[in-house]
Design a protein around this motif. Sequence first.
Motif, PDB file in Angstrom:
ATOM      1  N   TRP A 222      54.901  49.939  43.572  1.00  0.00           N
ATOM      2  CA  TRP A 222      53.480  50.193  43.665  1.00  0.00           C
ATOM      3  C   TRP A 222      53.061  51.271  42.668  1.00  0.00           C
ATOM      4  CZ3 TRP A 222      57.073  50.347  47.496  1.00  0.00           C
ATOM      5  CH2 TRP A 222      57.048  49.290  48.429  1.00  0.00           C
TER       6      TRP A 222
ATOM      7  N   GLY B 105      44.009  44.011  33.563  1.00  0.00           N
ATOM      8  CA  GLY B 105      43.880  43.667  34.976  1.00  0.00           C
ATOM      9  C   GLY B 105      43.445  42.228  35.150  1.00  0.00           C
ATOM     10  N   ARG B 106      43.215  41.838  36.391  1.00  0.00           N
ATOM     11  CA  ARG B 106      42.818  40.454  36.657  1.00  0.00           C
ATOM     12  C   ARG B 106      41.499  40.102  36.003  1.00  0.00           C
ATOM     13  NH1 ARG B 106      44.535  38.920  42.874  1.00  0.00           N
ATOM     14  NH2 ARG B 106      46.767  39.277  42.587  1.00  0.00           N
ATOM     15  N   ASP B 107      40.660  41.102  35.792  1.00  0.00           N
ATOM     16  CA  ASP B 107      39.382  40.861  35.117  1.00  0.00           C
ATOM     17  C   ASP B 107      39.517  40.937  33.600  1.00  0.00           C
ATOM     18  OD1 ASP B 107      39.832  43.545  34.817  1.00  0.00           O
ATOM     19  OD2 ASP B 107      37.952  44.215  35.746  1.00  0.00           O
TER      20      ASP B 107
ATOM     21  N   ARG C 131      52.127  39.406  44.338  1.00  0.00           N
ATOM     22  CA  ARG C 131      51.299  40.469  43.778  1.00  0.00           C
ATOM     23  C   ARG C 131      49.923  40.375  44.416  1.00  0.00           C
ATOM     24  NH1 ARG C 131      54.550  38.635  39.447  1.00  0.00           N
ATOM     25  NH2 ARG C 131      55.769  40.313  38.500  1.00  0.00           N
ATOM     26  N   PRO C 132      49.710  41.073  45.533  1.00  0.00           N
ATOM     27  CA  PRO C 132      48.426  40.965  46.239  1.00  0.00           C
ATOM     28  C   PRO C 132      47.284  41.639  45.510  1.00  0.00           C
ATOM     29  CG  PRO C 132      49.800  42.636  47.267  1.00  0.00           C
ATOM     30  CD  PRO C 132      50.651  41.970  46.224  1.00  0.00           C
ATOM     31  N   ASP C 133      47.580  42.602  44.657  1.00  0.00           N
ATOM     32  CA  ASP C 133      46.530  43.294  43.925  1.00  0.00           C
ATOM     33  C   ASP C 133      47.122  43.802  42.622  1.00  0.00           C
ATOM     34  OD1 ASP C 133      47.912  45.760  44.496  1.00  0.00           O
ATOM     35  OD2 ASP C 133      46.948  45.745  46.471  1.00  0.00           O
ATOM     36  N   ASP C 134      46.279  44.522  41.866  1.00  0.00           N
ATOM     37  CA  ASP C 134      46.703  44.970  40.548  1.00  0.00           C
ATOM     38  C   ASP C 134      47.817  46.002  40.597  1.00  0.00           C
ATOM     39  OD1 ASP C 134      44.840  43.317  39.450  1.00  0.00           O
ATOM     40  OD2 ASP C 134      43.303  44.873  39.241  1.00  0.00           O
TER      41      ASP C 134
ATOM     42  N   GLU D 243      49.893  39.274  36.967  1.00  0.00           N
ATOM     43  CA  GLU D 243      48.727  40.059  36.581  1.00  0.00           C
ATOM     44  C   GLU D 243      48.878  41.459  37.160  1.00  0.00           C
ATOM     45  OE1 GLU D 243      45.412  37.866  37.931  1.00  0.00           O
ATOM     46  OE2 GLU D 243      45.813  36.151  36.669  1.00  0.00           O
TER      47      GLU D 243
ATOM     48  N   ASP E  88      47.732  32.018  44.256  1.00  0.00           N
ATOM     49  CA  ASP E  88      47.131  33.134  44.992  1.00  0.00           C
ATOM     50  C   ASP E  88      48.024  34.378  45.026  1.00  0.00           C
ATOM     51  OD1 ASP E  88      44.966  31.489  45.556  1.00  0.00           O
ATOM     52  OD2 ASP E  88      45.876  30.761  47.422  1.00  0.00           O
ATOM     53  N   GLY E  89      48.512  34.772  43.888  1.00  0.00           N
ATOM     54  CA  GLY E  89      49.329  35.975  43.809  1.00  0.00           C
ATOM     55  C   GLY E  89      50.799  35.749  44.088  1.00  0.00           C
TER      56      GLY E  89
ATOM     57  N   ASP F 184      46.179  54.802  42.140  1.00  0.00           N
ATOM     58  CA  ASP F 184      45.263  55.496  41.234  1.00  0.00           C
ATOM     59  C   ASP F 184      45.297  57.005  41.421  1.00  0.00           C
ATOM     60  OD1 ASP F 184      43.981  55.762  43.638  1.00  0.00           O
ATOM     61  OD2 ASP F 184      42.256  54.503  43.116  1.00  0.00           O
TER      62      ASP F 184
END
Length: 975
Positions: A764, A55-57, A704-707, A110, A653-654, A767
């Motif tokens: 998408w 992930g990004r982290d 890619r706004p999020d993981d 990412e 920024d994505g 989880d």
Amino acid sequence: MSGNAVLLPVLMLAALSAQNQAQAGVVSGQVTDRASGAAIGGAVLSLGGRTVVSGRDGRYAFPDLPAGKYDLSVRVGDGAPVRQPVEIPAQGDARSDVVLAGVAASGVGEVVVTGQKERDRSIVDQMAAPGTVSVLTAEAMKRNPDTNVAEALARLPGVAVATNATSGSPSQGNHNGVDAAGRGQGEFVSLRGMDPEYNVNLINGANVAEGMPYGRQVELSLLPPFGMDKVVVSKTSTPDMDGDAVGGTFDFRTHSAFDFDAPLLRVYAQGTLSGRALDYGLDAGGGIGQVEVADRFGPDKRFGAYVTAYYGKRNFVSSMQDYQVGQWEFLQTTSEQGASAPGVDKASNLLLTSLNAQFTRGTQERYGGNLSLDWQGDATSLHLRTTYAKSDIRQEVYQKGLQADGYSAATQLSNGLYLNAESDADEHYWFETAPEVSELMTSQLGGTTHLDRLTLDYDVFYSWGQNSAPDHAEFAYQTGGLGSPFLLTYNSAGYPIPVLTAAQRAYFNNTANYTAIDGSGEFTESYSEQRKLGAHLDATYQMGDGLLDYIKAGAKMVDSHRFAYSRDYSDLQPYPAGSSLASNPYIQDGQLSAIIPGVYDYTVPLGDGDGLSAALKKLAYQRTLSADDYNGNTLRGGEAVYAAYIMAGIKRDGWEVIPGLRFEHTRIANTYWNTASGDGQVSSWQSNSTVYNEALPSLHVNYRPDDGGVYRAAIWTSYMRPALYQLGGGSQTSLNSDGTISITQGNPNLKPTESVNYDLSGEWVLDTGTHLMAGAFYKALSHYLYDRGTDYHASAVAQTGVSSISQPVNGGSGHVYGIELTANQELRTLAPGALDGFSLGGNLTLQQAAVHLNSSGIEDTSPMQGTPHVLFNASLSYDRGGFDTTLSYRYSGDSLVRYRFGTFGGNALNEWLRATQRLDLSAGYTFATGLQVGFAVQNLLDDYSYYRTIGRTANAIPEIVEPGRSYMFNATYTY
């Protein structure tokens, strides 16, 4: 086989799932950069046959891994993988942080996949790709009973499989029609409504030789689902990809030793049964075996070798109903057997004048293998990849027919129109062999070198493919006729049923009544091959931390050579004219009591195809063909493609923006035989050449706004070069009675089909164990190329002494558009405990296409060839405790396969493939010892695999193929 017999192995495997499983642990950690300490997102980590993305982290996790020692592989972008050992204790978890040195951003977004089974590594690749792709992994191929990769690919969105050449050209020989369809397997694939010749096919990134004689298709039935790591289907093209991919690009990627965490020795065996062969009481068995070996060795285990080899043989049997050219007419006409009566719908005014009940049996022998040698250095990695596959099909086709097209008995009505009918019909027995031998080999030597911020990718490759029908033979017998009018009805399944008295049926079934037709023996041999030699160099320069992330440029060269011929020896007489079928020495292999049980209870004697071929070949070789007959269908041609491109990656920024430009220069040269007839005309070899220059700009935008999500938009350009046969096929020059000349020839002035392509999609991963994809596409085509076979467009010309030239021509503009939807859901999140291990998935493709053919004899706007309007796949799976089962369903809507022109043509009478469906079941169990066993049934509902008609909704003129069910039993042992 009864339903209980089918379910018993499944229940036995299910019972085994109650056995105790090994304790499972979790491997987790973080990927960071050594120099800065920053987290690295988008790193691809592989362990224990599973793949995740950090992930990004920089964090990652592999849950539910058995205790033991593993090798963790970490790769960023296109860089060489870094490996480190990991050990999971018998009780507990393990942490393994990864620190990478000299890592540069690579353009890979990412993306992290959470809450989704690690076996679905296809999602990882799809989410990280710079364009819209679908990925078929080896794990997915194993879950379904598909006999080759063509059938396996049909489970992806936008992909349709065909059992024969979908272009509808009579020049395709046995690949067009029921002969190929009767083999019971998919052979070609189309993508997003575009026929197979509009796709690029690669193996490990190397261009594959196109062995088919008259087109650019690749016969994918050659490739079994063995030794493949994955197939990447790219539906958009960036500038570093080949430009002649209007449909898309299929890249078949084989395994290397670095795909495995430990040395591998795996043995696979499968036994098969043909349900239709069992119905006939014929040889039904078959099987295939495969061995895989992989290991890494040398200092730091930087060398790797992977080898696999396979051999298999299967028996196939199919029931078929066929129609042939000239064996149908209109019911009401303006003259006897003439044009359709005005004001009457053509498709509702069809009259079948024959009944051709057919049966085919044969064997397919397949063998081949893959070799991968790798070396992984600190800055450079090198590889050698070689693949080889061969298919040898020996097929016999039997026909028992009633053919009435020579007994016209039309009645003139009071309004001046004619009502057509047939007063009698000849009873025919026809026997042919339909052999096919295909081979495909590719070899590639290449590598990757990292020079600080500069990365070089390079390779040279060679590919050779051939397709041949070496010993096609046929002959025919007939009787004196029915002695009464030929009448047909139709049963509920769409089969035409002749109206026969008991006496006529008995006469029809008596072999002694059939006598040899004078000169009906025919022997044909054909061969086609292509050789490709190529090289490419890509250079990527990482710019650093600014807005411009990287610049990439490269060049590629592919030089190919094609040689094809077909030689026909007709009017052979292996037996005296009038001799009885009962005395034929090659028809002594018993007989079937019903050529299609439950439909046609007509006896059919079986024969010795090899013996017949040998006898007719001997007669053929005693004859000396004229230069025109020997050379008339011979083509030699060369094609050289030179390409260069430049592209850039812009990130912020994505957001990721990839603009670029590709340029391709093509030179084609053909040599062919001109057959001349008439006084003063001399046959000779002739040649022509063609040059194409194509500039192909493109723009891809990803966000890619999020993981767990990615949004894509792309505008890109592509084209498709005409087949060499269309540019320079054999020509004919004939002298007319008025002293002018008529010419039939290829057309070196054909333009390539060009396309501007638009793509929007989103993907998408949630989880909740949910994976979703939605996409839309539009292709604006110009200079559309379609296949009329040898029925060329004739045009009057303003040229002294020439009355007309018949040659292929470009159509006009066209378009194809559609939507693709994919959803996969792990059901455990809906009802924890009760639905653990269950998952549901599927995809839906809806597409429409229309083109302007710019040809007389058909409407201005027509549907496009090879575009199914609906594609649908669904599956229900259970995977827990070592037990794995999948119930899968596949539906392909109707599609146009051949245009018809003139009096007996137009959109109402184009030839269509009707919708087909297939339901499959597979089940397996994996023991802790490394043994896997499984059982599968293909075509559970016993549906037909091929249903072709004249007219989209008309049922009067059908071709039908029913291959029956197939049963598979397999076992795999991994040492």
